[in-house]
Scaffold this motif. Structure first.
Motif, PDB file in Angstrom:
ATOM      1  N   ARG A 221      -6.742   3.934  83.321  1.00 18.53           N
ATOM      2  CA  ARG A 221      -7.143   2.582  82.916  1.00 18.53           C
ATOM      3  C   ARG A 221      -6.813   2.431  81.436  1.00 18.53           C
ATOM      4  O   ARG A 221      -7.098   3.321  80.637  1.00 18.53           O
ATOM      5  N   VAL A 222      -6.198   1.314  81.072  1.00 11.18           N
ATOM      6  CA  VAL A 222      -5.822   1.104  79.672  1.00 11.18           C
ATOM      7  C   VAL A 222      -6.549  -0.107  79.098  1.00 11.18           C
ATOM      8  O   VAL A 222      -6.864  -1.066  79.814  1.00 11.18           O
ATOM      9  N   VAL A 223      -6.807  -0.011  77.808  1.00 10.11           N
ATOM     10  CA  VAL A 223      -7.312  -1.138  77.034  1.00 10.11           C
ATOM     11  C   VAL A 223      -6.178  -1.541  76.092  1.00 10.11           C
ATOM     12  O   VAL A 223      -5.657  -0.711  75.344  1.00 10.11           O
ATOM     13  N   ILE A 224      -5.782  -2.805  76.148  1.00 10.78           N
ATOM     14  CA  ILE A 224      -4.665  -3.284  75.322  1.00 10.78           C
ATOM     15  C   ILE A 224      -5.208  -4.321  74.340  1.00 10.78           C
ATOM     16  O   ILE A 224      -5.455  -5.476  74.708  1.00 10.78           O
ATOM     17  N   PRO A 225      -5.422  -3.939  73.078  1.00 13.33           N
ATOM     18  CA  PRO A 225      -5.910  -4.883  72.058  1.00 13.33           C
ATOM     19  C   PRO A 225      -4.832  -5.904  71.683  1.00 13.33           C
ATOM     20  O   PRO A 225      -3.683  -5.826  72.159  1.00 13.33           O
ATOM     21  N   PRO A 226      -5.155  -6.864  70.798  1.00  8.17           N
ATOM     22  CA  PRO A 226      -4.195  -7.932  70.475  1.00  8.17           C
ATOM     23  C   PRO A 226      -2.855  -7.459  69.934  1.00  8.17           C
ATOM     24  O   PRO A 226      -1.823  -8.058  70.273  1.00  8.17           O
ATOM     25  N   LEU A 227      -2.827  -6.402  69.086  1.00  7.30           N
ATOM     26  CA  LEU A 227      -1.544  -5.987  68.511  1.00  7.30           C
ATOM     27  C   LEU A 227      -0.540  -5.575  69.582  1.00  7.30           C
ATOM     28  O   LEU A 227       0.557  -6.154  69.658  1.00  7.30           O
ATOM     29  N   LEU A 344     -18.324  -1.442  82.640  1.00  9.28           N
ATOM     30  CA  LEU A 344     -17.405  -0.802  83.576  1.00  9.28           C
ATOM     31  C   LEU A 344     -17.581   0.704  83.624  1.00  9.28           C
ATOM     32  O   LEU A 344     -17.435   1.330  84.674  1.00  9.28           O
ATOM     33  N   GLY A 345     -17.895   1.302  82.455  1.00 12.40           N
ATOM     34  CA  GLY A 345     -18.065   2.755  82.393  1.00 12.40           C
ATOM     35  C   GLY A 345     -16.759   3.489  82.645  1.00 12.40           C
ATOM     36  O   GLY A 345     -15.699   2.895  82.846  1.00 12.40           O
ATOM     37  N   GLY A 346     -16.821   4.815  82.608  1.00 15.05           N
ATOM     38  CA  GLY A 346     -15.656   5.637  82.912  1.00 15.05           C
ATOM     39  C   GLY A 346     -14.689   5.753  81.760  1.00 15.05           C
ATOM     40  O   GLY A 346     -14.818   5.086  80.726  1.00 15.05           O
ATOM     41  N   VAL A 370       6.246   5.475  75.024  1.00 19.81           N
ATOM     42  CA  VAL A 370       5.464   6.507  74.354  1.00 19.81           C
ATOM     43  C   VAL A 370       4.483   5.824  73.405  1.00 19.81           C
ATOM     44  O   VAL A 370       4.882   4.953  72.615  1.00 19.81           O
ATOM     45  N   VAL A 371       3.206   6.199  73.499  1.00 18.17           N
ATOM     46  CA  VAL A 371       2.177   5.513  72.729  1.00 18.17           C
ATOM     47  C   VAL A 371       1.206   6.516  72.096  1.00 18.17           C
ATOM     48  O   VAL A 371       1.138   7.672  72.490  1.00 18.17           O
ATOM     49  N   ASP A 372       0.477   6.020  71.117  1.00 13.73           N
ATOM     50  CA  ASP A 372      -0.719   6.689  70.618  1.00 13.73           C
ATOM     51  C   ASP A 372      -1.915   5.907  71.141  1.00 13.73           C
ATOM     52  O   ASP A 372      -1.828   4.685  71.340  1.00 13.73           O
ATOM     53  N   GLY A 373      -3.034   6.593  71.351  1.00 10.36           N
ATOM     54  CA  GLY A 373      -4.192   5.879  71.859  1.00 10.36           C
ATOM     55  C   GLY A 373      -5.498   6.605  71.611  1.00 10.36           C
ATOM     56  O   GLY A 373      -5.519   7.813  71.342  1.00 10.36           O
ATOM     57  N   VAL A 374      -6.572   5.865  71.692  1.00 12.22           N
ATOM     58  CA  VAL A 374      -7.924   6.392  71.535  1.00 12.22           C
ATOM     59  C   VAL A 374      -8.534   6.558  72.922  1.00 12.22           C
ATOM     60  O   VAL A 374      -8.487   5.646  73.743  1.00 12.22           O
ATOM     61  N   VAL A 375      -9.089   7.729  73.181  1.00  8.81           N
ATOM     62  CA  VAL A 375      -9.740   7.997  74.463  1.00  8.81           C
ATOM     63  C   VAL A 375     -11.157   7.422  74.407  1.00  8.81           C
ATOM     64  O   VAL A 375     -11.936   7.723  73.498  1.00  8.81           O
ATOM     65  N   MET A 376     -11.491   6.594  75.400  1.00  8.79           N
ATOM     66  CA  MET A 376     -12.800   5.963  75.449  1.00  8.79           C
ATOM     67  C   MET A 376     -13.581   6.495  76.652  1.00  8.79           C
ATOM     68  O   MET A 376     -13.017   6.696  77.733  1.00  8.79           O
ATOM     69  N   ASP A 377     -14.869   6.703  76.451  1.00  3.39           N
ATOM     70  CA  ASP A 377     -15.799   6.959  77.554  1.00  3.39           C
ATOM     71  C   ASP A 377     -16.761   5.783  77.550  1.00  3.39           C
ATOM     72  O   ASP A 377     -17.624   5.680  76.666  1.00  3.39           O
ATOM     73  N   ALA A 378     -16.575   4.881  78.504  1.00  6.29           N
ATOM     74  CA  ALA A 378     -17.224   3.573  78.453  1.00  6.29           C
ATOM     75  C   ALA A 378     -16.803   2.915  77.137  1.00  6.29           C
ATOM     76  O   ALA A 378     -15.619   2.759  76.880  1.00  6.29           O
ATOM     77  N   ASN A 379     -17.760   2.563  76.253  1.00  9.15           N
ATOM     78  CA  ASN A 379     -17.393   1.903  74.998  1.00  9.15           C
ATOM     79  C   ASN A 379     -17.399   2.848  73.804  1.00  9.15           C
ATOM     80  O   ASN A 379     -17.348   2.409  72.656  1.00  9.15           O
TER      81      ASN A 379
END
Length: 428
Positions: A221-227, A344-346, A370-379
């Motif tokens: 599952r990905v979160v895609i912010p505005p940038l 949503l959790g997870g 290829v991306v960089d990203g922050v791993v989230m557990d819920a929020n």
């Protein structure tokens, strides 16, 4: 400064030589650039002054020439000569008078004429100061601004003129395995001068250096912010042409598989929009277009010839010899990323940026980046991953939208919202 009356004689000259229709467009740009590397800021100027001559002769044969306005008569003759090699087109011809947008578009900064070198350099120096962090090496900081004047005439009586300004600042940093880039662009100097561009870059870097958990290969599952979302909308925004929308590719109107939560509008007259203008290069005022309505692709850019074929009006997207998107506005959701991730959790991967989209096939929608990203557990951020590979299909990603959030930002000509989606795979 060129006036409409200055160009009028060249309409008559073309007609005297046999042109049945004529359009003239003169675009004059004068700009300033400041580049700050490791040393002192370096200032320079840039610009252009181009006259575009379009002529139509019997059979709708078109001739187009561009060049120095001082050579206007030669350009008229060359454009007429080129019509002998052009195909006939019953739908071709100049555009006449059309109503331009009412109300101010806010595209010209009133203070532009009072800007000086010190004010421009101060913007660059502020960003440089914000990037002072021993962990990272700042890249060159580039500041640019420009004043543009456009003047358009048609043998059918259309006479239009407009002045606009734009401002842009770009910066980057490297180090600790990171290579981050960010820019801001606006119609007003105050907007680019007040944004803490360097601070934002350092904050992004801090988030990506967080130690902790990583995610295993597989569906993610990905979160895609505005940038990063603005990067996606930017590259697909040019594809809403009749050929693409009416074809079989990724953006075919026949496909209705996108999530109903996805809604994108093109508004070329948005107040203060980076691509707002009162008329396009064919003298047509822009009309708002719904490109994606609740997941269904439908809107398309139309030049005057295709619009005549369809019995409708052109959409105001002509730029040069092609079609260009205006301001893209994505409809935001009603709740924040934080609230939705809590509910949503997870685990999920919050993508930092999509600076390099060379791995996106705009015909099929196939995605390999290829991306960089922050791993989230819920929020809660619980780790970070650098230089990981995401694969999948942009159509599947848009179909797999879980939620569109109310976290939004205007980045260049795109008003992007954040989204949470399934449909991508984290490669091993």
């Amino acid at each position: 400064m060129t006036t409409l009356d200055d160009l009028e004689p060249f309409i008559k000259a073309a007609q005297d030589e046999g042109a049945l229709g004529v359009e003239l467009l003169r675009e004059t740009v004068t700009g300033n650039r400041i580049v700050r590397g490791a040393g002192k800021p370096e200032a320079s100027t840039f610009g252009h002054d181009v006259l575009t001559v379009r002529v139509w002769v019997a059979g709708g044969r078109l001739g187009v020439m561009r060049g120095d306005p001082a050579d206007a008569m030669d350009l008229v003759g060359q454009a007429l000569a080129s019509t002998f090699e052009s195909p006939e087109d019953a739908l071709a011809g100049p555009v006449g008078r059309m109503d331009t947008p009412s109300g101010a578009l806010s595209v010209r900064d009133r203070r532009y004429d009072r800007l000086d070198a010190d004010g421009r350099i101060e913007v660059v120096d502020d960003v440089r100061a914000q990037l002072k962090d021993r962990r990272f090496e700042p890249g060159p900081i580039v500041y640019e601004d420009a004043l543009r004047r456009r003047t358009w005439l048609s043998s059918k009586g259309g006479r239009l003129t407009e002045e606009d300004t734009w401002f842009r600042v770009e910066a980057g940093l490297t180090g600790k395995g990171l290579d981050l880039h960010q820019h801001t662009a606006s119609r007003s100097f105050a907007s680019v001068a007040s944004l803490p561009l360097g601070t934002n870059l350092v904050q992004r870097a801090d988030a990506l250096l967080q130690k902790g958990r990583t995610l295993p290969p597989g569906p993610v599952r990905v979160v895609i912010p505005p940038l990063p979302m603005s990067r996606l909308l930017d590259v697909i925004g040019e594809r809403f042409t009749p050929e693409r929308v009416g074809g079989k590719g990724f953006l075919s109107a026949a496909r209705t598989a996108f999530s109903g939560k996805l809604h994108v509008v093109d508004d070329g007259a948005l107040a203060g929009g980076l691509r707002s203008r009162s008329f396009d290069d064919r003298g047509v005022p822009p009309v708002p277009l719904t490109l994606i309505r609740e997941g269904c692709v439908g809107g398309r850019f139309l030049d005057p010839e295709r619009a005549r074929q369809l019995g409708t009006r052109p959409t105001g997207h002509c730029t040069g010899d092609g079609l260009m998107a205006g301001n893209l506005v994505m409809r935001e959701g009603t709740r924040s990323i934080n609230a939705l991730l809590t509910e949503l959790g997870g685990p999920s991967l919050q993508i930092d940026d999509l600076y390099d989209l060379s791995g996106l096939d705009l015909d099929t929608g196939a995605l390999d980046v290829v991306v960089d990203g922050v791993v989230m557990d819920a929020n809660i951020p619980v780790g970070a991953m650098q230089r990981v590979r995401l694969t999948g299909d942009l159509g599947a990603l848009f179909a797999g939208i879980v939620e569109v959030c109310n976290n939004t930002d205007r980045i260049g000509h795109v008003d992007a919202a954040s989204l949470i989606a399934d449909g991508l795979v984290l490669a091993g």
